[in-house]
Design an enzyme around this catalytic site. Structure first.
Site, PDB file in Angstrom:
ATOM      1  N   ASP A 163      -4.733   1.265  10.852  1.00 10.02           N
ATOM      2  CA  ASP A 163      -3.462   1.992  10.837  1.00 10.02           C
ATOM      3  C   ASP A 163      -3.699   3.363  10.211  1.00 10.02           C
ATOM      4  O   ASP A 163      -4.764   3.620   9.627  1.00 10.02           O
ATOM      5  CB  ASP A 163      -2.441   1.196  10.026  1.00 10.02           C
ATOM      6  CG  ASP A 163      -1.091   1.868   9.965  1.00 10.02           C
ATOM      7  OD1 ASP A 163      -0.673   2.456  10.970  1.00 10.02           O
ATOM      8  OD2 ASP A 163      -0.459   1.825   8.897  1.00 10.02           O
ATOM      9  N   LYS A 164      -2.729   4.250  10.326  1.00  6.78           N
ATOM     10  CA  LYS A 164      -2.880   5.589   9.736  1.00  6.78           C
ATOM     11  C   LYS A 164      -2.120   5.710   8.422  1.00  6.78           C
ATOM     12  O   LYS A 164      -2.722   5.856   7.352  1.00  6.78           O
ATOM     13  CB  LYS A 164      -2.400   6.675  10.714  1.00  6.78           C
ATOM     14  CG  LYS A 164      -2.574   8.091  10.154  1.00  6.78           C
ATOM     15  CD  LYS A 164      -1.987   9.120  11.075  1.00  6.78           C
ATOM     16  CE  LYS A 164      -0.468   9.130  11.014  1.00  6.78           C
ATOM     17  NZ  LYS A 164       0.044   9.636   9.715  1.00  6.78           N
ATOM     18  N   GLY A 194       1.964   4.711  14.855  1.00 12.24           N
ATOM     19  CA  GLY A 194       3.245   4.973  15.496  1.00 12.24           C
ATOM     20  C   GLY A 194       3.658   6.420  15.450  1.00 12.24           C
ATOM     21  O   GLY A 194       4.699   6.793  15.996  1.00 12.24           O
ATOM     22  N   ASP A 195       2.845   7.286  14.809  1.00 11.88           N
ATOM     23  CA  ASP A 195       3.176   8.704  14.696  1.00 11.88           C
ATOM     24  C   ASP A 195       2.986   9.424  16.023  1.00 11.88           C
ATOM     25  O   ASP A 195       2.373   8.906  16.958  1.00 11.88           O
ATOM     26  CB  ASP A 195       2.321   9.360  13.618  1.00 11.88           C
ATOM     27  CG  ASP A 195       2.926   9.163  12.235  1.00 11.88           C
ATOM     28  OD1 ASP A 195       4.043   8.628  12.165  1.00 11.88           O
ATOM     29  OD2 ASP A 195       2.290   9.529  11.240  1.00 11.88           O
TER      30      ASP A 195
END
Length: 941
Positions: free
Chosen positions: A265-266, A573-574
Site C-alpha cells: 500500500d502507499k 487508492g490515490d
C-alpha cells in the site's frame, strides 16, 4: 382387494391437487423418516443465512433485542474443540496417519516387532509438541483479542436523576514430499518379498517389512520443523534491529525466504500518514512553506481591518482613506476567505488539556474568574496554560486545521451545533453549524453550512477531489493544470469552494432536505439529489496541497528489495499523478527505468492497443488505473499479466480493496511464485489475507492490518531485515534440518535392509526398541536440531549483498537434486556401517549391534560437524551432550551391549575404522568442492 381401488383413487386425487398448486423451481421430495427430517431442520437452523433487520436503540436503556457481542475473536479453538480440531489437523497429513496405523498394528500379536513404546513413543512425542505449540499460539491470539477488546470507549448512560452522562467501558461490553518416501517404503518391502518368495502368509511378512522400513518416513520431521519455526519466530521478535515485531503465525517463517513479489500500500506504508500542509493556490498566486509567513501577515491585516471597521465612528473618515482601505481589503480578502473556508469546512474537534496553572495556589480571585468563564473563553484568556489536540477521522483534516492555526485563524471550540474561531487579534468568531455533509468514498467530497452569528450570513462550504469539484465550481482555466502540477509534486489536493445563501434559500433547502431524510423509499438517492441542488455554480476559493511524508529509510529499503530480486508493486487508492510522484520519490521506480502510463481504456480495442504499445517498451515500469486494469483483466488477462510480471515495477492507482486482493491472487496463479503483501489500514486486510505471507504495519490507521497479518512490524524499513535476513536464515536452516532428518531415517533403513538380506530375508528388527527410540530422540535430536543456529554469512553481509537472496527463489537449497544426493550419502554410509560391522564382528550377534550402532551414532555427530558453517557454542554443547548420553547408555544398558566387549581395544578400533570410512570421503569431497567450486556466500565471508 376392495380397498385397492380406493387407495388408487386417493393417490390420483392427491396427485391432481398437487398439480394445481404452484410448483417450485426446485422440488424436494418429502422424507418419511422422522429422524432425517429432524436432522435436516437442525442443519438448516445452524447454517441458515443471517437475517438482516433494523435495530432500534434507546440511549440509556438496555436493549431487549439480542445481537452479536462487540468483540474481536481471532482464536481458532475453544476448550471443547481444541483437542478434536488439533488431532484432525495432524492426522489429515499422510505421515502422521501412516504412523498412527503402524503404531496401532503393534496391538496385533502376529505383526508386533517389539515393545509398544517403539512406535507409540515417537508418535506421542510429536503430538505433544504439536499440541503444545497450537495451545501457545491460540493463547497468544486470546491475549491479543483481550488487548483490543479491553480498550475503553465512552458510553452514554442515564443517571438516576434522569440526566444522560458518559462512562468508560471496554469495547467488549458495547452491544450492537511424503508420497515419494512412502513409495520407497512399499517398493523396498516389495523387493524383499520378491526375494523371499510369496509363499505361506506372505502378506504378514509384507506388512512386517513395511514396519521395519517405516523409518524411511521420518515422523520426527514435522516436529523438528515445527520446533524450528517456533525458534525462528522467537528470533524475529527478539531482534533489536526490528523493535515491536510480532509473529502472529509461527507456521510460515521460512516462506519469508522465497518471496518473489511484494505488493504494498502507499498511504501509511510507504508514507507516514502524517500530513503536512505544503501549498495553497489561489489561481493567480501560490503560497508554499517558505511564503506562509506572507499568508499569516495578510490574514492578520485583513482581520485588523475588519476590527477597525467595526469600531470606527460613523462618518468620520475621509473619502480617500476609505478608498485606500477598500483597496487593501481587496488585496487580502481572497486569502482571508480561503483561510476561513479551510478553518470551517472540516470535521475536526479541538480537545484542550489543562497544563500547570500559572496562578499562585492562594490566588482565589484568579480561580474564581477562571471557573466563571466558558470553555472557549478559558482557553482564549489562558492559552499559555492549555494544550490543544485535534481529533478527526482523517489526518488530512488535522493538517489543514493546524495550518490555519499557524497562520492566525484557530479553531478553539467545536460541537454538533456550533464552531468558534479565534482571529489573529484575539477576537472570537461564533458560527452556528446548520448542516453537515460528511465525506464518503462515493461522493469524494464533504460540505458544511454555517451561519455567522455576528453578521447573520449563511455560507455553504464544500471541498473535495478535483475530479468531482471541477464540475461543481464555476469554470476556471487554471484548476486542472494546477491540480496536476501539485499531484506531480506528490501532494494530496483538495478543491475548496463556497456559496452564499439567503435566508429564504436555506429555509427552502432545509425543508426539502428534511423531507428527503424522512422518505421511506429511495432515501439515499433523494437526499443526494437535494444536496446536489446546492452544489451548482459555486465560487472557487483555493486548492490545498498536503504532503504525506515518506517513512524512514523507504528509499534504501526498496533498493535492497529490488537488488534481492523482489519485484515491488504499489496498490493505492490515490490518484494517478500522486502515485507516480511517490513511486519516483520513494525510488520504487529506479532512475534508470522509464515510466509507462497506461492510457485510460474502456473497450477491448483500447486495451489491445495499449497492451501492444506497452509490449514495445523495454524495462519500463507500468502505471495503470483500477478501471483500466479491470478492462485488461476481462479481455486479455494472460497477455497483460505476462507483460506486468516482466516489468521491474508496477503501480496500480485508484485501486479498490477488492482489486488489491484480486491482483495478489492473479500473480500467485499466473507465476506460481510466492507473493507477500504489506499494508497498514483496514482496506489492506483483504490483500494481506490473500497473499502467501501477510505483513501488517501498526500505524495511524489502527491495528486492523496488524492483527490480520502473519507478521506485524512497526515501520516499512524493517521489511528488508525481515525478508533478507530472517527469511533467508529460516529457509536455509529448514532445508538443512529437513535433509538431515531424512538422512537419519534413510541410513538406518539401509542398514535394516542389508541385515534382512544377509540373514535370509528375515523380517526381524536389527535393533531393540530402546535403541530405536533413543536414536530418534536423545542420541541425535540435539545436534540435528542445533542446526537452526547455523548460518552461512552474517546479517551485515546479507544486507550488504542482497543478491544472495536471489538464490533462494531458485529452490536449490531444497530440490530433488539435493534430496537424491542425501539419499546416495545415506545408502553409502548405511552400507559401509552394516557391511563393516558384519565383516569385523567375531562370535556373537550382540557385537554387531554394539559396533554398528556406535558407528551409526558417531557418523551422525560427525555429519552434523561437517555440515555446520558457523559454529555456535550451543551446537558444540549439543554434540558433547549427545555423545555423553550415548556413552552412559553403553554402560547402563547391559542387556543391550556386552559390557566386556565395549571395554576392549577391538571395539574401539573397529568402530573408529568404520566411522572414518563412512565420513572421510565425504569430508574430502566437501574440501575439494569448496576449493574448486566454492558457493557464492563463501566468497563474501
Amino acid at each position: 382387494m376392495a380397498s385397492s381401488p380406493l387407495c388408487l383413487m386417493e393417490m390420483t386425487s392427491s396427485t391432481t391437487q398437487l398439480v394445481k398448486e404452484d410448483i417450485p423451481l426446485i422440488s424436494k421430495p418429502r422424507e418419511s423418516n422422522v429422524f432425517v427430517r429432524c436432522c435436516q431442520w437442525i442443519w438448516r437452523r445452524c447454517k441458515r443465512e443471517q437475517e438482516l433487520r433494523a435495530r432500534t436503540l434507546t440511549i440509556g436503556r438496555q436493549s431487549t433485542e439480542k445481537f452479536p457481542a462487540n468483540v474481536i475473536r481471532n482464536q481458532k479453538y475453544n476448550v471443547i474443540t481444541f483437542l478434536p480440531k488439533v488431532l484432525f489437523q495432524q492426522f489429515k497429513f499422510f505421515l502422521n496417519l501412516y504412523f498412527l496405523l503402524m503404531a496401532m498394528s503393534q496391538f496385533i500379536p502376529e505383526l508386533r516387532l517389539g515393545y509398544l513404546y517403539t512406535y507409540w513413543g515417537p508418535l506421542c512425542f510429536v503430538l505433544m509438541v504439536t499440541i503444545s505449540r497450537e495451545a501457545v499460539d491460540d493463547f497468544r491470539r486470546h491475549q491479543r483479542d483481550n488487548e483490543v477488546n479491553s480498550q475503553k470507549y465512552k458510553r452514554l448512560v442515564r443517571a438516576r436523576d434522569g440526566s444522560v452522562i458518559t462512562e468508560l467501558v471496554p469495547s467488549s461490553k458495547l452491544c450492537v514430499g511424503d508420497l515419494v518416501l512412502f513409495a520407497a517404503v512399499i517398493g523396498l518391502a516389495f523387493v524383499m518379498m520378491c526375494l523371499k518368495g510369496f509363499s505361506g502368509p506372505w502378506y504378514r511378512y509384507m506388512f512386517r517389512f513395511v514396519l521395519l522400513f517405516s523409518y524411511i518416513i521420518p515422523i520426527s520431521l514435522r516436529v523438528n520443523l515445527d520446533m524450528g519455526k517456533a525458534f525462528y519466530s522467537w528470533s524475529m521478535q527478539r531482534d533489536q534491529e526490528m523493535p515491536d515485531t510480532v509473529v502472529r503465525c509461527t507456521t510460515i517463517p521460512e516462506e519469508l525466504g522465497r518471496i518473489s513479489y511484494l505488493l504494498t500500500d502507499k498511504t501509511g506504508t510507504l508514507t507516514q500518514n502524517s500530513m503536512v500542509f505544503k501549498k495553497l493556490h489561489l489561481g493567480t498566486v501560490s503560497y508554499g512553506s517558505e511564503t506562509f509567513d506572507q499568508v499569516k501577515q495578510q490574514v492578520t491585516t485583513a482581520y485588523a481591518g475588519s476590527a477597525a471597521d467595526s469600531v470606527s465612528p460613523a462618518g468620520g473618515g475621509k473619502v480617500a482613506g476609505a478608498a485606500q482601505q477598500k483597496i487593501r481589503r481587496s488585496e487580502h480578502s481572497r486569502v482571508q476567505e480561503a483561510v476561513k473556508a479551510v478553518a470551517l469546512c472540516h470535521n475536526v474537534t479541538p480537545v484542550w488539556e489543562q497544563a500547570v496553572a500559572s496562578a499562585a495556589p492562594g490566588d482565589g480571585a484568579a480561580t474564581a474568574t477562571e471557573e466563571s468563564q466558558s470553555e472557549a473563553d478559558q482557553h482564549y484568556y489562558n492559552r499559555s496554560n492549555s494544550q490543544v489536540t485535534y481529533q478527526a477521522s482523517s489526518p488530512d483534516e488535522v493538517a489543514l486545521v493546524k495550518w490555519t492555526e499557524e497562520v492566525g485563524l484557530a479553531v478553539i471550540k467545536r460541537d454538533l451545533v456550533s464552531m468558534t474561531l479565534r482571529t489573529p487579534n484575539n477576537q472570537v468568531m461564533e458560527f452556528a453549524v446548520l448542516q453537515m455533509f460528511p465525506f464518503t468514498s462515493e461522493t469524494k467530497r464533504m460540505g458544511i453550512i454555517v451561519k455567522d452569528q455576528q453578521t447573520g450570513e449563511i455560507i455553504f462550504y464544500l471541498k473535495g477531489a478535483d475530479v468531482v469539484m471541477s464540475t461543481i465550481v464555476q469554470y476556471t482555466d487554471w484548476l486542472d493544470e494546477e491540480c496536476g502540477n501539485m499531484a506531480r509534486e506528490g501532494l494530496r489536493t483538495l478543491v475548496v469552494a463556497k456559496k452564499t445563501l439567503t435566508e429564504e434559500q436555506y429555509l427552502d433547502f432545509e425543508t426539502r432536505y428534511n423531507a428527503a431524510r424522512m422518505s421511506v423509499s429511495d432515501r439515499g438517492s433523494r437526499v443526494a439529489a437535494v444536496i446536489e441542488s446546492l452544489e451548482r455554480e459555486m465560487e472557487l476559493l483555493c486548492v490545498t496541497g498536503v504532503e504525506d511524508r515518506l517513512q524512514d529509510k523507504v528509499r534504501p529499503t526498496l533498493e535492497l528489495l529490488r537488488n534481492a530480486g523482489i519485484k515491488v508493486w504499489m496498490l493505492t487508492g490515490d490518484k494517478l499523478e500522486t502515485a507516480c510522484c511517490i513511486a519516483k520519490s520513494s525510488r520504487l521506480v529506479s532512475r534508470t527505468h522509464e515510466l509507462y502510463v497506461f492510457s485510460p481504456v474502456v473497450t477491448r480495442t483500447d486495451a489491445h492497443l495499449q497492451i501492444n504499445a506497452f509490449r514495445k517498451k523495454q524495462d519500463a515500469a507500468l502505471i495503470i488505473t483500477g478501471d483500466s486494469l479491470e478492462v485488461c483483466l476481462n479481455f486479455y488477462q494472460n497477455e497483460f499479466l505476462d507483460l506486468a510480471c516482466r516489468s521491474p515495477a508496477v503501480v496500480c492507482c485508484r485501486c479498490s480493496p477488492t482489486q488489491k486482493a484480486q491482483v495478489v491472487r492473479l500473480i500467485q496463479e499466473h507465476t506460481g511464485k510466492r507473493a507477500a503483501a504489506v499494508g497498514d489500514g483496514g482496506n489492506d486486510v483483504s490483500m494481506i489475507q490473500a497473499a502467501d505471507t501477510g505483513i501488517g504495519i501498526a500505524g495511524l490507521e489502527g491495528r486492523q492490518a496488524s492483527l490480520a497479518a502473519d507478521f506485524s512490524i512497526s515501520q516499512f524499513s524493517h521489511l528488508a531485515r525481515l525478508l533478507l535476513v530472517h527469511g533467508r536464515y529460516s529457509y536455509k536452516r529448514s532445508a538443512s534440518l529437513s535433509q538431515f532428518v531424512i538422512h537419519r531415517g534413510l541410513i538406518i533403513s539401509t542398514m535394516q535392509a542389508i541385515f534382512c538380506t544377509v540373514f535370509y530375508f528375515a523380517s526381524v528388527p536389527l535393533y531393540q526398541g530402546i535403541l530405536m527410540v533413543g536414536y530418534a530422540t536423545v542420541y541425535t535430536m540435539f545436534p540435528v536440531f542445533s542446526l537452526v543456529l547455523d548460518r552461512d554469512v552474517s546479517d551485515k553481509i546479507v544486507l550488504t549483498y542482497p543478491e544472495l537472496y536471489k538464490e533462494l527463489s531458485k529452490g536449490r537449497s531444497l530440490s530433488f537434486k539435493t534430496f537424491f544426493m542425501w539419499v546416495l550419502i545415506s545408502i553409502y554410509q548405511g552400507g559401509v556401517i552394516m557391511y563393516g560391522a558384519l565383516v569385523l564382528f567375531e562370535d556373537e550377534f550382540i557385537h554387531i549391534v554394539a559396533i554398528s550402532f556406535t558407528a551409526l551414532i558417531l557418523t551422525e555427530l560427525v555429519m552434523v560437524a561437517l555440515t555446520v558453517r558457523t559454529w555456535h557454542y550451543i551446537i558444540v554443547l549439543a554434540e558433547l551432550i549427545s555423545l555423553l548420553i550415548y556413552l552412559l547408555s553403553l554402560v547402563l544398558l547391559k542387556g543391550t551391549f556386552d559390557a566386556n566387549f565395549i571395554q576392549t581395544s577391538d571395539f574401539l578400533w573397529k568402530t573408529t575404522a568404520i566411522t572414518l570410512v563412512s565420513c572421510l570421503p565425504l569430508y574430502i569431497l566437501k574440501f575439494l568442492r569448496k576449493k574448486f567450486s566454492p558457493p557464492s556466500y563463501s566468497k563474501l565471508s
